[in-house]
Design a protein around this motif. Structure first.
Motif, short mmCIF file in Angstrom:
data_model
loop_
_atom_site.label_atom_id
_atom_site.label_comp_id
_atom_site.label_asym_id
_atom_site.label_seq_id
_atom_site.Cartn_x
_atom_site.Cartn_y
_atom_site.Cartn_z
N VAL A 156 30.35 33.86 55.74
CA VAL A 156 29.91 32.91 56.77
C VAL A 156 30.02 31.50 56.20
O VAL A 156 29.49 31.22 55.12
CB VAL A 156 28.47 33.18 57.22
CG1 VAL A 156 28.02 32.13 58.23
CG2 VAL A 156 28.34 34.57 57.83
N SER A 157 30.69 30.63 56.94
CA SER A 157 30.76 29.23 56.52
C SER A 157 29.87 28.39 57.43
O SER A 157 29.80 28.62 58.64
CB SER A 157 32.21 28.71 56.58
OG SER A 157 32.72 28.76 57.90
N VAL A 198 35.94 22.13 62.36
CA VAL A 198 36.50 23.45 62.72
C VAL A 198 37.49 23.91 61.65
O VAL A 198 37.44 25.05 61.18
CB VAL A 198 37.15 23.41 64.11
CG1 VAL A 198 38.09 24.61 64.31
CG2 VAL A 198 36.09 23.40 65.20
N ILE A 199 38.39 23.03 61.27
CA ILE A 199 39.39 23.38 60.25
C ILE A 199 38.70 23.77 58.95
O ILE A 199 39.05 24.78 58.33
CB ILE A 199 40.36 22.21 60.03
CG1 ILE A 199 41.26 22.02 61.26
CG2 ILE A 199 41.22 22.45 58.79
CD1 ILE A 199 42.10 20.76 61.22
N LYS A 200 37.71 23.00 58.55
CA LYS A 200 37.00 23.30 57.29
C LYS A 200 36.26 24.62 57.39
O LYS A 200 36.28 25.43 56.44
CB LYS A 200 36.03 22.17 56.96
CG LYS A 200 35.32 22.36 55.62
CD LYS A 200 34.44 21.17 55.28
CE LYS A 200 33.74 21.37 53.93
NZ LYS A 200 32.87 20.20 53.60
N SER A 201 35.61 24.88 58.53
CA SER A 201 34.86 26.13 58.68
C SER A 201 35.77 27.35 58.63
O SER A 201 35.44 28.37 58.03
CB SER A 201 34.05 26.12 59.99
OG SER A 201 34.90 26.18 61.12
N LEU A 202 36.93 27.24 59.27
CA LEU A 202 37.89 28.34 59.25
C LEU A 202 38.44 28.57 57.85
O LEU A 202 38.56 29.72 57.39
CB LEU A 202 39.04 28.06 60.23
CG LEU A 202 38.68 28.02 61.72
CD1 LEU A 202 39.89 27.58 62.53
CD2 LEU A 202 38.17 29.37 62.21
N GLU A 203 38.77 27.49 57.15
CA GLU A 203 39.33 27.62 55.80
C GLU A 203 38.31 28.19 54.82
O GLU A 203 38.64 29.06 54.01
CB GLU A 203 39.84 26.26 55.32
CG GLU A 203 41.08 25.78 56.06
CD GLU A 203 41.53 24.40 55.62
OE1 GLU A 203 40.74 23.70 54.93
OE2 GLU A 203 42.66 24.00 55.96
N LEU A 204 37.07 27.71 54.89
CA LEU A 204 36.04 28.20 53.99
C LEU A 204 35.79 29.70 54.16
O LEU A 204 35.55 30.42 53.20
CB LEU A 204 34.72 27.45 54.22
CG LEU A 204 34.61 26.04 53.64
CD1 LEU A 204 33.32 25.38 54.10
CD2 LEU A 204 34.67 26.09 52.10
N GLY A 223 38.04 31.78 55.22
CA GLY A 223 39.30 32.51 55.09
C GLY A 223 39.90 32.94 56.42
O GLY A 223 40.78 33.81 56.47
N LEU A 224 39.45 32.33 57.51
CA LEU A 224 39.89 32.74 58.83
C LEU A 224 41.21 32.11 59.25
O LEU A 224 41.88 32.59 60.17
CB LEU A 224 38.81 32.41 59.87
CG LEU A 224 37.45 33.08 59.61
CD1 LEU A 224 36.43 32.64 60.66
CD2 LEU A 224 37.58 34.59 59.59
N ASP A 225 41.58 31.02 58.60
CA ASP A 225 42.87 30.41 58.90
C ASP A 225 44.01 31.37 58.61
O ASP A 225 45.01 31.42 59.35
CB ASP A 225 43.05 29.11 58.11
CG ASP A 225 42.85 29.30 56.61
OD1 ASP A 225 42.08 30.21 56.21
OD2 ASP A 225 43.45 28.53 55.82
N ILE A 266 28.78 23.74 62.82
CA ILE A 266 29.75 24.74 63.26
C ILE A 266 29.68 25.86 62.23
O ILE A 266 29.74 25.62 61.03
CB ILE A 266 31.16 24.16 63.38
CG1 ILE A 266 31.22 23.16 64.54
CG2 ILE A 266 32.19 25.27 63.58
CD1 ILE A 266 32.53 22.43 64.68
N ILE A 267 29.53 27.08 62.73
CA ILE A 267 29.37 28.24 61.86
C ILE A 267 30.51 29.21 62.17
O ILE A 267 30.82 29.45 63.33
CB ILE A 267 28.01 28.94 62.10
CG1 ILE A 267 26.88 27.91 62.09
CG2 ILE A 267 27.76 30.00 61.04
CD1 ILE A 267 25.52 28.47 62.50
N ALA A 268 31.14 29.73 61.14
CA ALA A 268 32.28 30.63 61.34
C ALA A 268 32.16 31.84 60.43
O ALA A 268 31.60 31.77 59.33
CB ALA A 268 33.59 29.89 61.07
N SER A 269 32.71 32.97 60.89
CA SER A 269 32.63 34.19 60.09
C SER A 269 33.66 35.20 60.54
O SER A 269 34.11 35.21 61.68
CB SER A 269 31.23 34.80 60.21
OG SER A 269 31.13 35.98 59.44
#
Length: 386
Positions: free
Chosen positions: A7-8, A24-30, A32-34, A233-236
């Motif tokens: 989770v970023s 968004v770009i940073k959250s995806l990259e952190l 590994g979703l990119d 923004i939270i991504a996982s």
């Protein structure tokens, strides 16, 4: 050893396009979703489009978030589409077009040159082997057959499930009025409704989950609460882990949310914060200490069933109509799965028939239905929190 759930957490103070794009770009990259997005050829953007509300009301996923994610998806050369199944607004093309216009999704689709899809247009049956209760669902064909669903949720409270995030957002893949049937089947215990959502998660298992927590909704969510600045923004890669982290940020024990606990127990994701690889900001550094929950939240199923049935009205929140706010649209009556509401102005709610699913509260676009807790429910809540 850390699990594979990542989770970023990335700060994003507002919805200015340049700020959102960078976050968004940073959250995806952190997370590994990119790399996951780069491999997909047919991507569905699935935001929360609950109702026909303006973006600043914090009811729906903000279009700036959807736009930024769509741009990332297109940069990989993928075919991208955008869709959801809002209650009633998805009934026909005209209503859906109005919702997409008001929520800002039409502008996003036009700018990106991608189709806006109404899930009701093409429905298929999805088998669900291994499920606890629901071994098949009628779902959107596009959602089922896409290479990748990017699950773009909104951080909000919820009258029935207490919290709505990544796992709950998948409910929109079930088109139209079919959603109401699940509320009837889960009338006695909200946990049954949550198990249905977990069974549905088993069908889709979205590999990219992004949460709009820039401006969240607190209080009487998911449609009548108040906007709350959270600035994240939270991504996982794990919807359950994302929800666990988001809950912890706003002061909710992740395991107190049935969807999170059940999904964790059934191996559909990780809700153990110590086992989640959290990247970017730490939970402690972004925690929100004064986030207000919905008055509909309760633990009344812990009371023995015979007593619960006798005292039901005093234990749980009931929907109450604020006649001064009602415009007589009739959405609440049409949303009620047990026909406990008369289509009048103001509507009349038969509380003897009401199953406390709060569908009426969820679909009202004018905040004309509030949830009011009985005195015994308030007392029980105080005692159990000691």
């Amino acid at each position: 050893m850390k699990s594979q759930s990542i989770v970023s957490i990335v700060p994003c103070a507002d919805y200015q396009p340049e700020h959102v794009s960078s976050a968004v770009i940073k959250s995806l990259e952190l997370a590994g979703l990119d790399k996951v997005i780069d491999k997909a050829r047919n991507i569905l953007l699935k935001p929360n489009l609950l109702s026909t509300r303006l973006p600043e009301e914090a009811v729906t996923t903000h279009p700036a978030i959807v736009r930024a994610i769509g741009q990332c998806a297109q940069s990989s050369g993928s075919r991208v589409s955008l869709g959801d199944s809002p209650p009633f607004a998805g009934e026909n093309a005209q209503k859906y077009a109005k919702l997409c216009e008001r929520t800002g999704m039409s502008a996003v689709a036009s700018e990106l040159g991608i189709p806006l899809v109404r899930f009701e247009e093409d429905v298929v049956t999805a088998a669900n082997p291994g499920a606890m209760f629901y071994h098949s669902f009628e779902v959107s064909r596009l959602a089922l057959e896409s290479d990748l669903i990017i699950n773009i949720s909104k951080l909000k409270t919820h009258g029935l499930t207490a919290y709505t995030g990544a796992v709950k957002n998948i409910f929109g893949c079930i088109p139209g009025v079919r959603k109401g049937l699940f509320h009837v089947q889960s009338a006695e215990r909200s946990e049954n409704f949550s198990q249905m959502l977990v069974d549905l998660l088993r069908v889709f298992r979205p590999a990219v989950n992004v949460m709009d927590a820039v401006i969240a909704m607190e209080g009487e969510g998911p449609n009548a609460g108040s906007p709350k600045q959270v600035g994240l923004i939270i991504a996982s890669n794990d919807a359950v882990a994302l929800d666990a982290v988001a809950c912890s940020i706003i002061g909710i024990d992740p395991m107190s949310i049935d969807t999170t606990r059940l999904a964790h127990e059934q191996g559909l994701g990780c809700a153990d914060l110590d086992s989640i690889d959290i990247r970017g900001e730490s939970i402690d550094s972004v925690r929100v200490s004064d986030f207000r929950l919905s008055s509909g939240r309760n633990d009344w199923h812990r009371i023995p069933s015979p007593i619960r049935k006798i005292l039901r009205r005093q234990l749980v929140a009931v929907p109450i109509v604020n006649s001064s706010e009602c415009v007589g649209c009739g959405d609440c009556a049409r949303a009620c799965p047990v026909h406990a509401i008369t289509a009048a102005r103001p509507p009349i709610i038969d509380l003897d028939k009401c199953i406390r699913c709060y569908c009426c509260h969820e679909v009202c676009n004018f905040s004309a239905i509030r949830l009011r807790r009985g005195w015994l429910g308030n007392m029980f809540d105080i005692l159990t929190k000691r």
